[in-house]
Scaffold this motif. Structure first.
Motif, mmCIF file in Angstrom:
data_model
loop_
_atom_site.group_PDB
_atom_site.id
_atom_site.type_symbol
_atom_site.label_atom_id
_atom_site.label_comp_id
_atom_site.label_asym_id
_atom_site.label_seq_id
_atom_site.Cartn_x
_atom_site.Cartn_y
_atom_site.Cartn_z
ATOM 1 N N TRP A 809 -3.956 -2.278 -0.089
ATOM 2 C CA TRP A 809 -4.655 -1.990 1.303
ATOM 3 C C TRP A 809 -3.798 -2.161 2.340
ATOM 4 O O TRP A 809 -3.912 -1.325 3.328
ATOM 5 N N ASN A 810 -3.252 -3.310 2.560
ATOM 6 C CA ASN A 810 -2.279 -3.477 3.536
ATOM 7 C C ASN A 810 -1.404 -2.306 3.884
ATOM 8 O O ASN A 810 -0.897 -1.847 4.825
ATOM 9 N N TRP A 811 -0.742 -1.966 2.695
ATOM 10 C CA TRP A 811 0.372 -0.909 2.664
ATOM 11 C C TRP A 811 -0.301 0.334 3.105
ATOM 12 O O TRP A 811 0.240 1.104 4.138
ATOM 13 N N PHE A 812 -1.738 0.713 2.732
ATOM 14 C CA PHE A 812 -2.418 2.014 2.812
ATOM 15 C C PHE A 812 -2.753 2.216 4.434
ATOM 16 O O PHE A 812 -2.510 3.189 5.256
ATOM 17 N N THR A 813 -3.076 0.929 5.168
ATOM 18 C CA THR A 813 -3.548 0.920 6.341
ATOM 19 C C THR A 813 -2.359 1.205 7.279
ATOM 20 O O THR A 813 -2.623 1.758 8.376
ATOM 21 N N ALA A 814 -1.346 0.607 7.049
ATOM 22 C CA ALA A 814 -0.047 0.515 7.710
ATOM 23 C C ALA A 814 0.656 1.841 7.767
ATOM 24 O O ALA A 814 1.086 2.286 8.765
ATOM 25 N N ASN A 815 0.222 2.684 6.776
ATOM 26 C CA ASN A 815 0.865 3.929 6.527
ATOM 27 C C ASN A 815 0.072 5.191 6.741
ATOM 28 O O ASN A 815 0.211 6.274 6.169
ATOM 29 N N TYR A 816 -1.176 4.859 7.041
ATOM 30 C CA TYR A 816 -2.264 5.817 7.157
ATOM 31 C C TYR A 816 -1.801 7.114 7.718
ATOM 32 O O TYR A 816 -2.086 8.249 7.267
ATOM 33 N N GLN A 817 -1.347 7.043 8.871
ATOM 34 C CA GLN A 817 -1.175 8.246 9.760
ATOM 35 C C GLN A 817 -0.187 9.047 8.915
ATOM 36 O O GLN A 817 -0.310 10.446 8.946
ATOM 37 N N ALA A 818 0.782 8.506 8.188
ATOM 38 C CA ALA A 818 1.861 9.221 7.466
ATOM 39 C C ALA A 818 1.220 9.856 6.437
ATOM 40 O O ALA A 818 1.636 11.261 5.957
ATOM 41 N N ILE A 819 0.353 9.337 5.661
ATOM 42 C CA ILE A 819 -0.557 9.643 4.490
ATOM 43 C C ILE A 819 -1.294 10.923 5.065
ATOM 44 O O ILE A 819 -1.571 12.136 4.577
ATOM 45 N N HIS A 820 -2.178 10.754 6.042
ATOM 46 C CA HIS A 820 -3.009 11.818 6.595
ATOM 47 C C HIS A 820 -2.006 12.968 7.039
ATOM 48 O O HIS A 820 -2.881 14.026 6.733
#
Length: 890
Positions: A809-820
């Motif tokens: 979760w911490n990784w996902f939220t920190a990298n959310y914009q790049a994933i999106h």
């Protein structure tokens, strides 16, 4: 009216219309139907080496009401010039206004009010190649750029201005001006090539039959274009149909297996529908990067490369997947391409039918592939999602583009196919086929709705309103029927009492008081063997006489597993059925497994009872049946077991059930072995080696994985069993940690074979160390991983504990914009489910809501995705709270 008044009246009408135009809202759903396209001419200049392309789109439009404008779809287009020619007159300037940047709706202003008539609309424009695998996009493969299209569902607007809806179905004339040294293909056969100067050539293609925008396709690049075996004439089609493979440069020879399997599929479909393949050629293209699994573009079908680029050493699962997916996409040439849904609420008319027909074709051509079992397994997979309150209907209302984009799911595909099979079984295959043939004839090269299809089947079957209502109850109502049975004695005759409600597992907040028109067929024990009885259960309760039933005998409440419903059994009936499992067919044993699972998720049986009821299935000689309990055991191991003793008990159960078979199969391919053996070997090796961590299995896999890694920078892919490559590399990753992870990540950019890349990424995703898992997930955002491959690694790492999931979760939220930014709008609705992978506590649900709620406006389709993710968490939490893992240890 005096002649003098006519100019005044005209001015008044113009003022009226101008006022209406000023007040008119930009369409947010379907475009108005008072402007309808009649045909298109697409003239595009495409050089994949550039960042943009240009073109001219000419559309003949029928205007059926007076207006000074019309609405159209176009997104990220730079429009240079627009003209409108009315009534065959000279073109006059018009204006293109982007009315809604988000949806891509645009307005064409005529500059004057035009009366109802035929118009010719010409739009010259340029646009960037799309960066999210939509519309016309480009990818670089082995240093060479390629351009290709993916228009479904609503991405044609990125490639050309259009009426981007399925009901606007017209012919197309396509011309491509491309670099002289490249190849270009499109929906239809090329009929002309002319020099275009300065190193370019122009390719002209034959006029298409009527198509919706989402089926328009073309591709430009240094393709290998190879001939396949011509598809010989049939009673439904004259002449030999040209068949070609289109592959990235140098990969043409690897198309042979896929191309050789194609003619028999076409012949089977033509025979079933009594309607010849309608397009003038068939190209099948292996896409270097692709957002979908495959796409049924008329005459130019596109696939993920690993489905077409095969050889004799390819993994068995890829060979079988290739045939199945080709059968699915070619089935679309009838249901979807020849007959197209009128609107996206009837997407099931495309996908359910292609899934259902794929299974029929596979059963006929390759019965050893056991598509009959795939049908049941697919339906049961759909039931898992259909048990959610936030599930979709098969025929779901469309309230915006997000609803279109999230409609491509198990409900549309597998549930729809299962419902079709259920009603086919109820009326009989020959009757159903008669109705299908009439449906195709009645709506060929046009559009259809659910009512058209149901009416055609009902007419063929001689059925009335009750049948139609029963069919529609599955289309227009979400959820899974739960049919509970009780054997009773009525004056010496065995009678089965039936009750139905909506299946809602522990933790659900849904209303169970729902009913369907369920064709219930049961198979039951008689003194002579077995017999069948059927009824249409339309009320909450009913009964079914079982003539000749043996008292105390077994009853299978879903004969042949043909019904889309979950079965409920009382303790006595379950015990009797468990004792007589060998008397059930393979499909019925899968239905039995699902019934046991349903009872567990309702809290009616505990974990120990679940395992006891499933254990007899593991003795089946049919891998799909024997391996079915693996999903249940894996869930218990990861989500319920809390102590080493509980996990050890599950490991013991798994080894007793499956290790002897694993040892019998061995770890290398055997000459002449059945494909089912190869598939089961891969399934058991992954389960025992990676999930249950059985030392003996891991040791064998590690030998193969390390043999691959021994090649250093150039991995030795010739060393392992291709069927075990992912599991073998996965064990090496878990055993060697950073060294193996770094080696695989460094090697991936130089690996071209898509099956090898898939195995490497899948192995990286099995990493267990939290820091390495974060490193692997970040690697998934790099250019070394294709956009279409990201899904393999975005949830890398263990998720069995809350600490593991917190790290994810911490990784996902920190990298959310790049994933999106990289995953693209089409897949944006899946982001909440990716973020919630493995979550099972209320706190995880709350943080998911808090994070995504302010972001939903930028994620089409994510509202339902978020609802489903949170509900899945709630159900997991409720089940783990109810079920006691202590029962696992005797």
């Amino acid at each position: 009216m005096p002649r003098l008044a006519r100019p005044l009246l005209t001015l008044a009408l113009a003022a009226c219309c101008a006022s209406a135009h000023a007040a008119e809202q930009t369409p947010t759903g379907r475009l108005p139907t008072w402007a309808q396209p009649q045909d298109y001419a697409l003239d595009l200049k495409i050089d994949p080496a550039q960042d943009t392309f240009s073109g001219t789109t000419t559309i003949k439009v029928k205007l059926t009401q007076a207006s000074d404008h019309l609405w159209i779809d176009g997104k990220e287009l730079t429009v240079d010039k627009v003209t409108v020619a009315a009534g065959g007159g000279r073109p006059k300037p018009a204006r293109y206004v982007q009315a809604d940047e988000k949806t891509g709706v645009a307005r064409i202003d005529f500059g004057t009010t035009l009366q109802p008539q035929d118009l010719v609309l010409t739009i010259a424009y340029s646009a960037p190649f799309n960066g999210e695998l939509e519309g016309l996009y480009k990818v670089t493969y082995e240093g060479k750029p390629y351009a290709m299209t993916q228009m479904e569902p609503i991405s044609a607007r990125f490639a050309f201005p259009s009426f981007d809806e399925p009901s606007f179905k017209t012919p197309y004339d396509i011309r491509l001006t491309i670099p002289a040294d490249l190849q270009g293909v499109a929906n239809t056969a090329q009929i002309k090539q002319t020099p275009a100067g300065k190193g370019f050539k122009t390719l002209t293609f034959s006029r298409t039959l009527p198509l919706p925008t989402y089926l328009v396709a073309f591709a430009v690049g240094p393709w290998d274009v190879v001939d396949g075996p011509g598809i010989t004439a049939t009673p439904q089609r004259a002449g030999t149909l040209p068949l070609r493979g289109v592959a990235p440069h140098g990969k043409g020879p690897r198309m042979k297996i896929a191309l050789d399997s194609t003619p028999v599929i076409i012949h089977t479909l033509e025979d079933y529908y009594d309607f010849g393949y309608p397009w003038d050629k068939l190209d099948q293209l292996a896409a270097p990067d692709f957002s979908a699994g495959a796409m049924e573009n008329a005459g130019l079908v596109t696939y993920r490369d690993f489905l077409l680029l095969l050889d004799e050493d390819s993994a068995t699962r890829y060979k079988r997947a290739s045939f199945n997916v080709i059968a699915h996409e070619l089935a679309h040439q009838w249901t979807g391409d020849t007959v197209t849904m009128a609107w996206w609420d009837d997407l099931w008319l495309n996908e359910s039918f292609a899934t259902w027909m794929q299974q029929k074709v596979t059963m006929k051509v390759h019965p050893e592939y056991r598509a009959d079992l795939d049908r049941v397994l697919g339906a049961q997979g759909a039931m898992s999602g259909d048990g959610l309150v936030a599930t979709r209907k098969i025929r779901q209302e469309i309230t915006g583009n997000g609803d279109i984009e999230n409609a491509f799911d198990g409900i549309t595909y597998q549930k729809g196919a299962s419902v079709l099979g259920m009603f086919e079984s109820y009326v009989g295959q020959d009757v159903f086929q008669k109705g299908m043939r009439q449906y195709i004839q009645d709506h060929k090269f046009a559009n259809a709705t659910a009512d058209d299809l149901v009416s055609a089947i009902a007419t063929a079957a001689g059925k009335g309103p009750e049948f139609t209502a029963a069919f529609n109850s599955f289309l227009d109502q979400p959820g899974v029927p739960y049919v509970h049975t009780e054997v009773t004695d009525a004056k010496g005759q065995v009678v089965l009492k039936l009750t139905q409600k909506r299946y809602l597992p522990l933790g659900s907040t849904g209303d169970p008081a729902k009913t369907w028109g369920v064709p219930v067929c049961v198979r039951y024990q008689t003194t002579a063997g077995s017999d069948n009885a059927c009824t249409l259960l339309t009320a909450a309760s009913g009964q079914l006489a079982l003539p000749g039933a043996q008292k105390g005998g077994w009853v299978m409440p879903n004969a042949g597993a043909a019904g889309y419903y979950r079965i409920g059994l009382d303790a006595t009936a379950l015990k009797t059925l468990t004792a007589n499992l060998p008397q059930l067919s393979d499909t019925e044993q899968l239905a039995y497994n699902d019934g046991v699972d349903a009872s567990f998720r309702l809290g009616e049986i505990n974990p120990a009872q679940l395992l006891a009821a499933l254990k007899p299935l593991t003795a089946s000689k049919v891998p799909e049946v024997a391996d079915k309990p693996i999903g249940n055991v894996s869930w218990l191991y990861h989500s319920l077991a809390r102590t080493d003793a509980q996990r050890a008990a599950l490991s013991t159960w798994a080894q007793q059930a499956y290790l002897p078979r694993m040892q019998q199969l061995g770890y290398v391919r055997k000459d002449g072995e059945e494909g089912s053996d190869a598939l089961q070997r891969a399934e058991l090796a992954g389960f025992l080696g990676l999930t249950m961590k059985v030392p003996a299995v891991r040791a064998e896999l590690l030998k193969q994985g390390d043999a691959v890694l021994a090649g250093g920078k150039t991995l030795a892919f010739d060393q392992p069993n291709p069927d075990l490559l992912q599991s073998a590399l996965g064990v090496s990753v878990q055993e060697h940690g950073a060294a193996a992870v770094d080696q695989l990540m460094a090697a991936l950019p130089g690996v071209i074979d898509p099956a090898h890349r898939n195995a490497m990424l899948g192995a990286l995703a099995s990493v267990e160390d939290p820091a390495l898992a974060a490193k692997v997930r970040s690697f998934g955002l790099s250019k070394d991983v294709k956009v279409g491959e990201m899904r393999y690694v975005l949830t890398a790492g263990e998720r069995a504990t809350l600490a593991d999931r917190d790290a994810q979760w911490n990784w996902f939220t920190a990298n959310y914009q790049a994933i999106h930014d990289r995953i693209g709008a089409f897949a944006g609705g899946s982001l909440p489910r990716i973020a919630a992978a493995g979550a099972c506590t209320p706190a995880e649900s709350e943080r998911l809501q808090a994070f995504f709620e302010p972001r939903l406006k930028d994620l089409p389709g994510a509202v339902r995705g978020l609802q489903q993710a949170r509900e899945s968490i709630a159900l997991c939490s409720a089940l783990t709270a109810r079920q006691d893992p202590a029962t696992l240890v005797k």
